[in-house]
Scaffold this motif. Sequence first.
Motif, PDB file in Angstrom:
ATOM      1  N   ASP A 256       0.848  -1.204   0.000  1.00  0.00           N
ATOM      2  CA  ASP A 256       0.000   0.000   0.000  1.00  0.00           C
ATOM      3  C   ASP A 256       0.873   1.239   0.000  1.00  0.00           C
ATOM      4  O   ASP A 256       1.935   1.276   0.614  1.00  0.00           O
ATOM      5  N   ARG A 257       0.397   2.263  -0.725  1.00  0.00           N
ATOM      6  CA  ARG A 257       1.122   3.526  -0.807  1.00  0.00           C
ATOM      7  C   ARG A 257       0.315   4.633  -0.132  1.00  0.00           C
ATOM      8  O   ARG A 257      -0.908   4.648  -0.219  1.00  0.00           O
ATOM      9  N   TYR A 258       1.059   5.547   0.467  1.00  0.00           N
ATOM     10  CA  TYR A 258       0.428   6.627   1.219  1.00  0.00           C
ATOM     11  C   TYR A 258       1.089   7.947   0.853  1.00  0.00           C
ATOM     12  O   TYR A 258       2.295   8.015   0.570  1.00  0.00           O
ATOM     13  N   ALA A 259       0.317   8.989   0.871  1.00  0.00           N
ATOM     14  CA  ALA A 259       0.834  10.333   0.662  1.00  0.00           C
ATOM     15  C   ALA A 259       1.525  10.803   1.938  1.00  0.00           C
ATOM     16  O   ALA A 259       1.352  10.220   3.005  1.00  0.00           O
ATOM     17  N   ARG A 263      -2.726  10.072   3.704  1.00  0.00           N
ATOM     18  CA  ARG A 263      -3.868   9.566   2.925  1.00  0.00           C
ATOM     19  C   ARG A 263      -3.390   8.433   1.997  1.00  0.00           C
ATOM     20  O   ARG A 263      -2.307   8.501   1.416  1.00  0.00           O
ATOM     21  N   PRO A 264      -4.237   7.401   1.817  1.00  0.00           N
ATOM     22  CA  PRO A 264      -3.816   6.239   1.009  1.00  0.00           C
ATOM     23  C   PRO A 264      -4.128   6.437  -0.492  1.00  0.00           C
ATOM     24  O   PRO A 264      -4.969   7.242  -0.863  1.00  0.00           O
ATOM     25  N   TYR A 265      -3.375   5.688  -1.284  1.00  0.00           N
ATOM     26  CA  TYR A 265      -3.672   5.584  -2.719  1.00  0.00           C
ATOM     27  C   TYR A 265      -4.497   4.321  -2.950  1.00  0.00           C
ATOM     28  O   TYR A 265      -4.232   3.275  -2.373  1.00  0.00           O
ATOM     29  N   CYS A 266      -5.512   4.453  -3.771  1.00  0.00           N
ATOM     30  CA  CYS A 266      -6.377   3.315  -4.062  1.00  0.00           C
ATOM     31  C   CYS A 266      -5.653   2.327  -4.984  1.00  0.00           C
ATOM     32  O   CYS A 266      -5.071   2.714  -6.001  1.00  0.00           O
ATOM     33  N   LYS A 271      -6.291   6.489  -7.401  1.00  0.00           N
ATOM     34  CA  LYS A 271      -6.510   7.850  -6.907  1.00  0.00           C
ATOM     35  C   LYS A 271      -6.197   7.945  -5.414  1.00  0.00           C
ATOM     36  O   LYS A 271      -6.179   6.952  -4.698  1.00  0.00           O
ATOM     37  N   LEU A 272      -6.027   9.185  -4.987  1.00  0.00           N
ATOM     38  CA  LEU A 272      -5.629   9.470  -3.615  1.00  0.00           C
ATOM     39  C   LEU A 272      -6.868   9.739  -2.764  1.00  0.00           C
ATOM     40  O   LEU A 272      -7.799  10.401  -3.188  1.00  0.00           O
ATOM     41  N   GLY A 273      -6.847   9.177  -1.561  1.00  0.00           N
ATOM     42  CA  GLY A 273      -7.874   9.530  -0.612  1.00  0.00           C
ATOM     43  C   GLY A 273      -8.778   8.411  -0.186  1.00  0.00           C
ATOM     44  O   GLY A 273      -9.594   8.591   0.721  1.00  0.00           O
ATOM     45  N   CYS A 279     -13.745   1.763  -3.223  1.00  0.00           N
ATOM     46  CA  CYS A 279     -13.654   2.397  -4.545  1.00  0.00           C
ATOM     47  C   CYS A 279     -14.825   1.950  -5.413  1.00  0.00           C
ATOM     48  O   CYS A 279     -15.166   0.763  -5.456  1.00  0.00           O
TER      49      CYS A 279
END
Length: 304
Positions: A256-259, A263-266, A271-273, A279
């Motif tokens: 998982d990736r996060y800003a 906030r996470p990336y789907c 997309k972000l958030g 989704c």
Amino acid sequence: MPGDDKQLVVLSTERKLPQFAGLPSKPGDLTVDQFVLECKRSFKVWGTPKEQQGFLVGRACVGEAKTHLQLLGDDDKDNVDLVFTHLKEAYADKAPFSALIQAFYGRQQLPDESIRQYALALSTVLRRASDKDDKDNVQLPHPDRALRDRFVAGLGDAGLRRDLLKLIRGKGDIKFKDVREEALHLSGEYDREAMSEPAMRVAMQSADMHGQAAPRQDLSAQVAKLTAEVAALKGQLSQQSPPSRVPSQPRGLPGDRYAPDGRPYCRQCGKLGHIARRCFSQPMPGPAADNTYTNPLPYPGQGN
């Protein structure tokens, strides 16, 4: 005129003679000889004119003594010498010297009589006997020593008598008043008198109140000191810059990736958030589709 000024001073209402009621009935009452002596001393200090002294003595007499003065004529009431003579004839101590001395040496402390009362009664009898001794104290050459020895011999406490006799043997020239004070201390009567005085009770209550107030004052001072220290610490903390907030990283699946703001990336739409489970978009083509996350929960409107 000087004579008028003198009369105005004499008639001042603030100057009063002691009252005289006749024969003494209680401790503190004046005998006729004491009353006459007190009047003469007062008239001498005040500068009272002779013609006013008889009137003032009549005003000081109360009760039976006043009734006796009413037997005098109007002119005799203003003659102070006749007034004094009339009072002495009515109330003079008529007991002979021999009777008074016998009463003195036979006086013992009564069962309910305090040491101070006993000493006063004994001194009064001796004083009356001394006044009757018309031979310049030949019959009582050492009245203080006689009073001291009779005082000790008449005490009701045998142990106290022994202690005072030892004191007298050690100090042969000791005075009666010193022996009396020693008796008051040894018997504990002096302490009881001091504790029973209203002024002493008030002083003790005041001391107790101060003793109770002291801890309260100390506690108040400590609370004020702690309050000041807390306020100083708050001031120091407010002057310091607040620490930088590090965004917390939510727990998720591996990959998982996060800003930077957390906030996470789907995984599904990229997309972000939001996350893939929430989704509603179509899956991304290409490699991103391989990392899709299948939502196990049915969408609204779909069947099982």
